[in-house]
Write a protein that holds these residues in place. Sequence first.
Motif, PDB file in Angstrom:
ATOM      1  N   ALA A  40       1.263  -1.006   0.025  1.00  0.00           N
ATOM      2  CA  ALA A  40      -0.169  -0.091   0.448  1.00  0.00           C
ATOM      3  C   ALA A  40       0.814   1.486  -0.264  1.00  0.00           C
ATOM      4  CB  ALA A  40      -0.812   0.002   1.428  1.00  0.00           C
ATOM      5  N   ALA A  41       1.701   1.096   0.931  1.00  0.00           N
ATOM      6  CA  ALA A  41       2.604   1.910   0.821  1.00  0.00           C
ATOM      7  C   ALA A  41       3.510   2.575  -0.499  1.00  0.00           C
ATOM      8  CB  ALA A  41       3.971   2.172   1.902  1.00  0.00           C
ATOM      9  N   ILE A  42       4.122   1.631  -1.519  1.00  0.00           N
ATOM     10  CA  ILE A  42       4.196   1.840  -2.929  1.00  0.00           C
ATOM     11  C   ILE A  42       3.410   2.300  -3.414  1.00  0.00           C
ATOM     12  CG2 ILE A  42       5.230   0.393  -4.582  1.00  0.00           C
ATOM     13  CD1 ILE A  42       6.972  -1.460  -2.677  1.00  0.00           C
ATOM     14  N   ARG A  43       1.515   1.617  -3.789  1.00  0.00           N
ATOM     15  CA  ARG A  43       0.971   2.537  -4.291  1.00  0.00           C
ATOM     16  C   ARG A  43       0.850   4.014  -3.554  1.00  0.00           C
ATOM     17  NH1 ARG A  43      -4.431   2.656  -4.710  1.00  0.00           N
ATOM     18  NH2 ARG A  43      -5.540   1.973  -6.859  1.00  0.00           N
ATOM     19  N   TYR A  44       0.520   4.133  -2.809  1.00  0.00           N
ATOM     20  CA  TYR A  44       0.472   5.528  -2.382  1.00  0.00           C
ATOM     21  C   TYR A  44       2.006   6.780  -3.138  1.00  0.00           C
ATOM     22  CZ  TYR A  44      -3.739   3.875   0.305  1.00  0.00           C
ATOM     23  OH  TYR A  44      -5.497   3.177   0.335  1.00  0.00           O
ATOM     24  N   TYR A  45       2.749   5.988  -2.912  1.00  0.00           N
ATOM     25  CA  TYR A  45       4.113   6.755  -3.130  1.00  0.00           C
ATOM     26  C   TYR A  45       4.038   6.859  -4.108  1.00  0.00           C
ATOM     27  CZ  TYR A  45       8.970   8.411  -3.715  1.00  0.00           C
ATOM     28  OH  TYR A  45       9.822   8.780  -4.896  1.00  0.00           O
ATOM     29  N   LYS A  46       4.066   5.890  -5.968  1.00  0.00           N
ATOM     30  CA  LYS A  46       3.693   6.070  -6.493  1.00  0.00           C
ATOM     31  C   LYS A  46       3.004   6.514  -7.405  1.00  0.00           C
ATOM     32  CE  LYS A  46       3.765   2.571  -9.363  1.00  0.00           C
ATOM     33  NZ  LYS A  46       3.460   0.889 -10.459  1.00  0.00           N
ATOM     34  N   LYS A  47       1.525   6.737  -6.725  1.00  0.00           N
ATOM     35  CA  LYS A  47       0.284   7.605  -7.214  1.00  0.00           C
ATOM     36  C   LYS A  47       0.521   9.337  -6.317  1.00  0.00           C
ATOM     37  CE  LYS A  47      -2.757   4.389  -8.074  1.00  0.00           C
ATOM     38  NZ  LYS A  47      -3.348   5.067  -9.564  1.00  0.00           N
ATOM     39  N   ARG A  48       1.770   9.596  -6.002  1.00  0.00           N
ATOM     40  CA  ARG A  48       1.956  10.672  -5.250  1.00  0.00           C
ATOM     41  C   ARG A  48       1.153  11.161  -4.318  1.00  0.00           C
ATOM     42  NH1 ARG A  48       4.943  14.174  -9.373  1.00  0.00           N
ATOM     43  NH2 ARG A  48       6.200  12.664 -10.063  1.00  0.00           N
ATOM     44  N   VAL A  49       0.521  10.004  -3.546  1.00  0.00           N
ATOM     45  CA  VAL A  49      -0.710  10.810  -2.115  1.00  0.00           C
ATOM     46  C   VAL A  49      -0.017  10.962  -1.432  1.00  0.00           C
ATOM     47  CG1 VAL A  49      -2.395   9.637  -0.748  1.00  0.00           C
ATOM     48  CG2 VAL A  49      -2.537   9.155  -3.336  1.00  0.00           C
ATOM     49  N   LEU A  50       1.095   9.620  -0.986  1.00  0.00           N
ATOM     50  CA  LEU A  50       2.118  10.474   0.416  1.00  0.00           C
ATOM     51  C   LEU A  50       3.405  10.270   0.158  1.00  0.00           C
ATOM     52  CD1 LEU A  50       1.213   7.123   2.322  1.00  0.00           C
ATOM     53  CD2 LEU A  50       0.808   9.154   2.589  1.00  0.00           C
ATOM     54  N   SER A  51       3.938  11.072   0.451  1.00  0.00           N
ATOM     55  CA  SER A  51       5.784  11.655   0.542  1.00  0.00           C
ATOM     56  C   SER A  51       6.001  10.580   0.801  1.00  0.00           C
ATOM     57  CB  SER A  51       6.089  12.867   0.903  1.00  0.00           C
ATOM     58  OG  SER A  51       5.828  12.238   2.850  1.00  0.00           O
ATOM     59  N   LEU A  52       7.549  10.402   0.303  1.00  0.00           N
ATOM     60  CA  LEU A  52       8.764   9.814   0.790  1.00  0.00           C
ATOM     61  C   LEU A  52       8.684   9.163   2.065  1.00  0.00           C
ATOM     62  CD1 LEU A  52      10.523   7.742  -0.417  1.00  0.00           C
ATOM     63  CD2 LEU A  52      12.296   8.846  -0.156  1.00  0.00           C
ATOM     64  N   GLY A  53       8.212  10.336   2.849  1.00  0.00           N
ATOM     65  CA  GLY A  53       8.532   9.598   4.852  1.00  0.00           C
ATOM     66  C   GLY A  53       7.599   9.147   4.959  1.00  0.00           C
ATOM     67  N   LYS A  54       6.361  10.303   4.365  1.00  0.00           N
ATOM     68  CA  LYS A  54       5.207   8.861   5.109  1.00  0.00           C
ATOM     69  C   LYS A  54       5.211   7.782   4.304  1.00  0.00           C
ATOM     70  CE  LYS A  54       3.684  12.895   7.739  1.00  0.00           C
ATOM     71  NZ  LYS A  54       3.916  12.382   9.166  1.00  0.00           N
ATOM     72  N   ALA A  55       5.177   7.787   3.257  1.00  0.00           N
ATOM     73  CA  ALA A  55       4.587   6.760   2.334  1.00  0.00           C
ATOM     74  C   ALA A  55       6.028   4.917   3.216  1.00  0.00           C
ATOM     75  CB  ALA A  55       5.571   5.900   0.868  1.00  0.00           C
ATOM     76  N   SER A  56       6.942   5.746   3.923  1.00  0.00           N
ATOM     77  CA  SER A  56       8.041   4.654   4.269  1.00  0.00           C
ATOM     78  C   SER A  56       7.617   4.441   6.161  1.00  0.00           C
ATOM     79  CB  SER A  56       9.326   5.349   5.092  1.00  0.00           C
ATOM     80  OG  SER A  56       9.338   6.640   5.626  1.00  0.00           O
ATOM     81  N   GLU A  57       7.172   5.878   6.797  1.00  0.00           N
ATOM     82  CA  GLU A  57       5.542   5.859   7.562  1.00  0.00           C
ATOM     83  C   GLU A  57       5.113   4.072   7.598  1.00  0.00           C
ATOM     84  OE1 GLU A  57       4.891   8.801   9.882  1.00  0.00           O
ATOM     85  OE2 GLU A  57       6.118   9.619   8.886  1.00  0.00           O
ATOM     86  N   LEU A  58       4.286   4.283   6.363  1.00  0.00           N
ATOM     87  CA  LEU A  58       2.872   3.228   6.657  1.00  0.00           C
ATOM     88  C   LEU A  58       3.302   2.088   5.984  1.00  0.00           C
ATOM     89  CD1 LEU A  58      -0.156   2.240   6.266  1.00  0.00           C
ATOM     90  CD2 LEU A  58       0.510   3.379   3.934  1.00  0.00           C
ATOM     91  N   ALA A  59       4.973   1.997   5.414  1.00  0.00           N
ATOM     92  CA  ALA A  59       5.644   0.504   5.732  1.00  0.00           C
ATOM     93  C   ALA A  59       6.289   0.157   6.560  1.00  0.00           C
ATOM     94  CB  ALA A  59       6.116   0.825   4.081  1.00  0.00           C
ATOM     95  N   GLY A  60       6.288   1.455   7.909  1.00  0.00           N
ATOM     96  CA  GLY A  60       7.276   0.522   8.371  1.00  0.00           C
ATOM     97  C   GLY A  60       8.649   0.365   9.145  1.00  0.00           C
ATOM     98  N   MET A  61       8.820   1.370   7.855  1.00  0.00           N
ATOM     99  CA  MET A  61      10.278   1.248   7.509  1.00  0.00           C
ATOM    100  C   MET A  61      11.459   2.799   7.673  1.00  0.00           C
ATOM    101  SD  MET A  61      10.213  -0.458   4.241  1.00  0.00           S
ATOM    102  CE  MET A  61       9.738  -2.158   3.663  1.00  0.00           C
ATOM    103  N   ASN A  62      12.525   3.652   7.226  1.00  0.00           N
ATOM    104  CA  ASN A  62      12.368   4.872   7.474  1.00  0.00           C
ATOM    105  C   ASN A  62      13.336   4.754   6.494  1.00  0.00           C
ATOM    106  OD1 ASN A  62      16.134   4.190   6.642  1.00  0.00           O
ATOM    107  ND2 ASN A  62      15.882   3.063   8.951  1.00  0.00           N
TER     108      ASN A  62
END
Length: 95
Positions: free
Chosen positions: A35-57
């Motif tokens: 989901a983090a990848i999808r939202y990042y690719k669609k520019r819904v989430l920034s890199l930082g927020k997508a990494s948070e969703l993914a549980g990663m830095n």
Amino acid sequence: MMMQTYEVKIQIPQEVIINLHKSAKDVVEDIKQQAAIRYYKKRVLSLGKASELAGMNRLEFIDYLRFNDEVIFDCTEEELVEIRNDSLMLEKILE
């Protein structure tokens, strides 16, 4: 400051868990990461927020994107021109 989180419940058929040869916990982590990848690719989430969703830095998420053959930084033509102009302006300031 404590970050507020939400618990979301989804139902995954047992056969899916069995076919994936993973624990239910690992499947949930995979779903969050995808989901983090999808939202990042669609520019819904920034890199930082997508990494948070993914549980990663951020660095782990960038590596995860690379591992999944995803584009890490995808700029439009206009954004590239803006970056180039900013770079030229910065060079002049630093001279």
